[in-house]
Each structure stands twice: as C-alpha cells, then as structure tokens.
Design a protein around this motif. Structure first.
Motif, PDB file in Angstrom:
ATOM      1  N   GLN A   1       0.822  -1.203   0.000  1.00  0.00           N
ATOM      2  CA  GLN A   1       0.000   0.000   0.000  1.00  0.00           C
ATOM      3  C   GLN A   1       0.861   1.260   0.000  1.00  0.00           C
ATOM      4  OE1 GLN A   1      -3.415  -0.045  -0.479  1.00  0.00           O
ATOM      5  NE2 GLN A   1      -2.902   2.105  -0.911  1.00  0.00           N
ATOM      6  N   ILE A   2       1.957   1.232   0.760  1.00  0.00           N
ATOM      7  CA  ILE A   2       2.881   2.380   0.769  1.00  0.00           C
ATOM      8  C   ILE A   2       3.454   2.603  -0.627  1.00  0.00           C
ATOM      9  CG2 ILE A   2       5.163   3.141   1.577  1.00  0.00           C
ATOM     10  CD1 ILE A   2       4.460   1.879   4.288  1.00  0.00           C
ATOM     11  N   LEU A   3       3.852   1.533  -1.295  1.00  0.00           N
ATOM     12  CA  LEU A   3       4.414   1.667  -2.641  1.00  0.00           C
ATOM     13  C   LEU A   3       3.371   2.181  -3.629  1.00  0.00           C
ATOM     14  CD1 LEU A   3       6.602  -1.562  -2.772  1.00  0.00           C
ATOM     15  CD2 LEU A   3       7.428   0.798  -2.671  1.00  0.00           C
ATOM     16  N   LYS A   4       2.136   1.719  -3.492  1.00  0.00           N
ATOM     17  CA  LYS A   4       1.059   2.235  -4.347  1.00  0.00           C
ATOM     18  C   LYS A   4       0.879   3.737  -4.139  1.00  0.00           C
ATOM     19  CE  LYS A   4      -2.032  -1.751  -4.945  1.00  0.00           C
ATOM     20  NZ  LYS A   4      -3.359  -2.297  -4.592  1.00  0.00           N
ATOM     21  N   ASP A   5       0.863   4.140  -2.875  1.00  0.00           N
ATOM     22  CA  ASP A   5       0.676   5.564  -2.553  1.00  0.00           C
ATOM     23  C   ASP A   5       1.826   6.402  -3.117  1.00  0.00           C
ATOM     24  OD1 ASP A   5      -1.641   4.923  -1.218  1.00  0.00           O
ATOM     25  OD2 ASP A   5      -0.747   5.012   0.790  1.00  0.00           O
TER      26      ASP A   5
END
Length: 213
Positions: free
Chosen positions: A183-187
């Motif tokens: 999720q952090i990488l997506k953000d």
C-alpha cells in the motif's frame, strides 16, 4: 497521438555465468509512472535481470536503455548519473545496525550529494512519507521487519529518483506486513509518479500491486 517513449527498455538481454545463460534473451519495456512486475521462481534470474537496469551487473549481450540513455554504450560518468535517478529496495533491508534511522538516511543523502544543512528537514519528510516520523532516533534493532522495510523505502527515495527497483521487497515479511508495504508503494507511485519495477516470486503481490507483469 504519439505514445510516450518508455522510461526503461530491455532488448534481447543475455547474462552468462560460467558458460550458462542465467538470463536468456529477455525483452520488455516499462512505461513512465507504471508499476511493472517481474515474476518467477527463486533462482530464475530475476535479481540478475533487475540489476542490469542500474548496471550493477553488465549484460553479456543485448541492450538496456534507461530514460533515453543506452547503458551498454555509456561511460562510467554517464552510468553514475543514471544511477542517481534509480532507487533500490532490498529484500533484507541492508540498514547499518550501529546507526540511527536518521543517520541511515543521512548516509544515503550524503552519498547523493544532498546539502548537509537541508538533510534534517528532508529526513523528516521521508520518514513522514512512510509513517515513521517518531522513529528517527531509533536503531534498526528496535524496529520490526515491516518498519525496517519502510526505512528501506525512505532511503531509496532519498535523492528523488525517477525509478524504484524492488528486489523481493516483501518476501521477508508476513502477509499482513507485506500488504502494508504494498500500500505504501502504491501511494508513493500515485503521489510522486515514480516508476516501480518490482521482482517477486509471490503471486499475491503480483495480483495486488502490478499494472503489468
């Protein structure tokens, strides 16, 4: 309307060790701003392949073009300039154990030529980006695996790269923590428009993260 040029092009790439092709005639293109996945079994040659993109390993044959620069024809200075545009996230975090989190990030900033007086503000910005604002004075041993990988992401982003290379960045983590990292990488991809190339053997990561595989 003309299609934009890819930010990464790998063309008929071969890497040979001891007479054996560990990467054999691989070609692909990565569009600017996308999350591109390379999936394969352990030992399939994924890490070797991805390390040719920042020229940590030179191919035996074929071409690697990054942001218009053909690395197979580049000199040492040109390759160093391209590497500054590429952040790398490792499977096993690779943090310096006797340095605080802030000092780990400062090391990456200094290596990239970031002005020393501006580093404290940049470190806070990076830690805020990965949800670790209160952890700058902690040591790696005081962090969980997921928190260490968040620091790894912050370090990879230290010098404003255009591309992030992720080498099995979730495989040392449990499923729930891996989902947090995804999720952090997506953000980060959406907020900063950074191109991400992510290699993994985990199909669940491929399903939840990648635009193309």
């Amino acid at each position: 309307m003309a299609q934009p040029k890819p930010i990464i092009t790998v063309d008929q790439l071969v890497k040979t060790y001891d007479g054996k092709n560990v990467v054999d005639s691989v070609s692909f293109e990565v569009k600017k701003g996308e999350i591109f996945g390379i999936v394969g079994l352990s030992g399939a040659g994924k890490s070797t392949l991805v390390r040719t993109i920042n020229y940590l390993q030179a191919p035996s044959h074929g071409q690697v073009v990054v942001d218009g620069q053909e690395l197979t024809k580049a000199n040492r200075r040109e390759i160093a300039a391209i590497r500054k545009k590429i952040g790398f996230i490792f499977q096993n975090f690779n943090l310096v154990g006797n340095r605080t989190i802030a000092q780990n990030l400062a090391f990456a900033l200094t290596a990239g030529g970031y002005p020393e007086k501006q580093q404290p503000a940049r470190i806070q910005e990076l830690l805020s980006l990965v949800g670790l604002s209160e952890r700058q004075d902690n040591y790696p041993s005081q962090l969980s695996g997921g928190q260490k990988q968040r620091v790894g992401i912050a370090r990879a982003l230290a010098n404003d790269p255009d591309i992030l290379l992720c080498d099995e960045a979730t495989s040392a983590l449990d499923v729930e923590t891996a989902e947090e990292i995804i999720q952090i990488l997506k953000d980060i991809n959406q907020r900063l428009h950074i191109t991400i190339v992510f290699i993994t053997h985990q199909l669940e990561v491929a399903r939840s993260l990648f635009d193309r595989v």
